[in-house]
Design a protein around this motif. Sequence first.
Motif, PDB file in Angstrom:
ATOM      1  N   UNK A 246       0.804  -1.218   0.000  1.00 30.73           N
ATOM      2  CA  UNK A 246       0.000   0.000   0.000  1.00 30.73           C
ATOM      3  C   UNK A 246       0.839   1.271   0.000  1.00 30.73           C
ATOM      4  N   UNK A 247       1.988   1.260   0.697  1.00 23.59           N
ATOM      5  CA  UNK A 247       2.807   2.473   0.793  1.00 23.59           C
ATOM      6  C   UNK A 247       4.296   2.210   0.597  1.00 23.59           C
ATOM      7  N   UNK A 248       4.650   0.968   0.194  1.00 23.42           N
ATOM      8  CA  UNK A 248       6.040   0.603  -0.070  1.00 23.42           C
ATOM      9  C   UNK A 248       6.916   0.659   1.187  1.00 23.42           C
ATOM     10  N   UNK A 249       6.315   0.703   2.356  1.00 30.30           N
ATOM     11  CA  UNK A 249       7.105   0.747   3.583  1.00 30.30           C
ATOM     12  C   UNK A 249       7.793  -0.588   3.808  1.00 30.30           C
ATOM     13  N   UNK A 250       9.091  -0.545   4.121  1.00 36.82           N
ATOM     14  CA  UNK A 250       9.853  -1.765   4.394  1.00 36.82           C
ATOM     15  C   UNK A 250       9.475  -2.284   5.783  1.00 36.82           C
ATOM     16  N   UNK A 251       8.891  -3.475   5.812  1.00 36.16           N
ATOM     17  CA  UNK A 251       8.480  -4.090   7.068  1.00 36.16           C
ATOM     18  C   UNK A 251       9.544  -5.041   7.621  1.00 36.16           C
ATOM     19  N   UNK A 252      10.440  -5.476   6.722  1.00 31.61           N
ATOM     20  CA  UNK A 252      11.458  -6.442   7.143  1.00 31.61           C
ATOM     21  C   UNK A 252      12.634  -6.358   6.184  1.00 31.61           C
ATOM     22  N   UNK A 253      13.846  -6.446   6.721  1.00 31.96           N
ATOM     23  CA  UNK A 253      15.033  -6.546   5.862  1.00 31.96           C
ATOM     24  C   UNK A 253      16.157  -7.234   6.620  1.00 31.96           C
ATOM     25  N   UNK A 254      16.801  -8.156   5.929  1.00 28.95           N
ATOM     26  CA  UNK A 254      17.950  -8.837   6.527  1.00 28.95           C
ATOM     27  C   UNK A 254      18.757  -9.519   5.427  1.00 28.95           C
ATOM     28  N   UNK A 255      20.081  -9.548   5.597  1.00 28.63           N
ATOM     29  CA  UNK A 255      20.959 -10.291   4.702  1.00 28.63           C
ATOM     30  C   UNK A 255      21.381 -11.576   5.411  1.00 28.63           C
ATOM     31  N   UNK A 256      21.142 -12.695   4.752  1.00 32.96           N
ATOM     32  CA  UNK A 256      21.470 -14.006   5.305  1.00 32.96           C
ATOM     33  C   UNK A 256      22.758 -14.528   4.666  1.00 32.96           C
ATOM     34  N   UNK A 257      23.493 -15.348   5.452  1.00 38.84           N
ATOM     35  CA  UNK A 257      24.764 -15.885   4.994  1.00 38.84           C
ATOM     36  C   UNK A 257      24.677 -17.410   4.935  1.00 38.84           C
ATOM     37  N   UNK A 258      25.174 -17.966   3.838  1.00 41.89           N
ATOM     38  CA  UNK A 258      25.036 -19.408   3.628  1.00 41.89           C
ATOM     39  C   UNK A 258      25.766 -20.232   4.680  1.00 41.89           C
ATOM     40  N   UNK A 259      26.792 -19.663   5.302  1.00 44.78           N
ATOM     41  CA  UNK A 259      27.490 -20.381   6.359  1.00 44.78           C
ATOM     42  C   UNK A 259      26.706 -20.468   7.649  1.00 44.78           C
ATOM     43  N   UNK A 260      25.667 -19.635   7.800  1.00 40.75           N
ATOM     44  CA  UNK A 260      24.858 -19.613   9.025  1.00 40.75           C
ATOM     45  C   UNK A 260      23.462 -20.186   8.817  1.00 40.75           C
ATOM     46  N   UNK A 261      22.863 -19.911   7.676  1.00 44.65           N
ATOM     47  CA  UNK A 261      21.448 -20.236   7.450  1.00 44.65           C
ATOM     48  C   UNK A 261      21.302 -21.294   6.363  1.00 44.65           C
ATOM     49  N   UNK A 262      20.527 -22.326   6.695  1.00 47.47           N
ATOM     50  CA  UNK A 262      20.254 -23.394   5.733  1.00 47.47           C
ATOM     51  C   UNK A 262      18.924 -23.188   5.016  1.00 47.47           C
ATOM     52  N   UNK A 263      17.994 -22.499   5.676  1.00 45.83           N
ATOM     53  CA  UNK A 263      16.656 -22.388   5.096  1.00 45.83           C
ATOM     54  C   UNK A 263      15.975 -21.100   5.564  1.00 45.83           C
ATOM     55  N   UNK A 264      15.319 -20.432   4.615  1.00 46.57           N
ATOM     56  CA  UNK A 264      14.499 -19.254   4.916  1.00 46.57           C
ATOM     57  C   UNK A 264      13.073 -19.571   4.500  1.00 46.57           C
ATOM     58  N   UNK A 265      12.130 -19.388   5.406  1.00 42.89           N
ATOM     59  CA  UNK A 265      10.719 -19.627   5.108  1.00 42.89           C
ATOM     60  C   UNK A 265      10.014 -18.279   5.030  1.00 42.89           C
ATOM     61  N   UNK A 266       9.485 -17.943   3.847  1.00 43.07           N
ATOM     62  CA  UNK A 266       8.705 -16.720   3.661  1.00 43.07           C
ATOM     63  C   UNK A 266       7.237 -17.092   3.722  1.00 43.07           C
ATOM     64  N   UNK A 267       6.504 -16.482   4.627  1.00 46.17           N
ATOM     65  CA  UNK A 267       5.104 -16.870   4.830  1.00 46.17           C
ATOM     66  C   UNK A 267       4.192 -15.665   4.686  1.00 46.17           C
TER      67      UNK A 267
END
Length: 501
Positions: A399-420
């Motif tokens: 509706x207003x392009x407001x950023x509700x979430x932002x993060x950079x993930x690193x493959x050495x730390x994170x195996x899976x990201x679930x977007x819901x």
Amino acid sequence: MYTNTHKHKLHAVINSLFFFLPLLFSGCAKKNFYSGTPVMSTEVYRQLLQDPRAVDSVTVQAGSHYKRGLLHKALWGSRHRDLWAEPVRVPVLDPDSVKGGLEVEKIGGGMQTINAALEAESGMTYSLRTVDKRSAKILPLPIRRTFVANVVRDQTSALHPYGALVVAPLAEAAGVPHATPRLVYVRPGEEHFNQYDEKLSDRLYMLEEKFNDERAITGDVAGAHDIVGQWEWAEYKEGGEHLYRPIPKDRDNAFYRFGNGVFSWLFSRKWAFRKFESFTADYKDVKALTVNSEFIDARAMPEVTGAQFDSLAHVLQQEVTDEVIERAVRQLPENIYALQGEELTNKLKSRRDKLDVAAWEFYEILSERVLVVGTDREDIFEVNRMPGGETDVTVRRKSDEKVMYHRIFYSGETKEIVLHGLAENDVFRVSGETDKGIKVKIVGGRGQDEVYDTSDVRGWGKKTWVYDTPRETKIESGPETKEKTSRKPEVNFFDREGYRR
């Protein structure tokens, strides 16, 4: 109030008993497991019955019924039995004078404990919570008559009866909203409590502020718009948005001591019931401390970075000084401090000093699989797979392009990201090329969702999995897309109580 965490631990013990100790059913439950009164002196108790207003303080034992012999302690552990049986001097509650006068608003607490909500003349609400936790009634009726009931009742001995008193100064130093409990004894047949006198009388309690509605907006939560929810959250309005700040409620498991004793040691192994983790000078198993809070941690902290974890840990190490810890432990009753004060002080200082290492391990646990949940409005999820293996995730409100979430993930730390996604029509865009990438699961939620995947990750296996209903869902697949659509409604359902896919 008897916490869900402790209930889960009790259920785990029960299941273990069925597996390891079937012979326990050959015995009978002890009919008079609990002591009749916490008051130690028969003469003082008689005076309380005859002239209750003449007694303003009493010497009590929080749980003399948890005393055990050498054999039982060798099998089940010494736990905090000495603290439960140690005599403690406490004031007798005078409901007419405390806080300007207290009236019972309602009684809660279920079958394990008593939790009375009291209202003061000022309108502020207070909680009157029994120190002892009586758990046998959570068992099915037939089992309550067996020796298992005795074992389950005995699990309360692993709790520190006075731990909540220490927590308040530590929370204050950490900048966490908190209640400040005090010990009180309610005399037999307290007439001020009217129809509740029989249920509330002759017990040892913690009396503390109850943050349950707008009447409690003061002190640490001054400026809040409201206090809402079962977990008690202070609600603030800032810039047209609603922000929520948690208010810790139950401290029953502070300084938990379980693993000493043959059976307790077995039950608390990583391959058994890992969450049975005792409070020690070292963080022996950070993962064990997160088991019961895993589902809410996933929802509350998906945006917190490693740098933020590290920074906060160092801030807490500076704020929770030796003086703060020593003052906090001094809140224990005098006799309890004599038994355990120095030991508990040293353990707290040790854990404070090692907090940064434990915090980083906690971050690694949370980062392995991260859940990113949208809003109830239309959202745009943008995923950019970067050449170095990082994955940039941004969620914008359409509706207003407001950023509700932002993060950079690193493959050495994170195996899976679930977007819901939740409600309305959400858009998911996945792009970028990389040699190595993180698996991204897209769950559309309700609405007519759109998924565009142009990403490319070298190597085996598809890295973008899409879960949604096929009807009215638009999917433009790429080389990384694996469609997992289904006509079953649960395919895109968001379980707020413990998400698993």
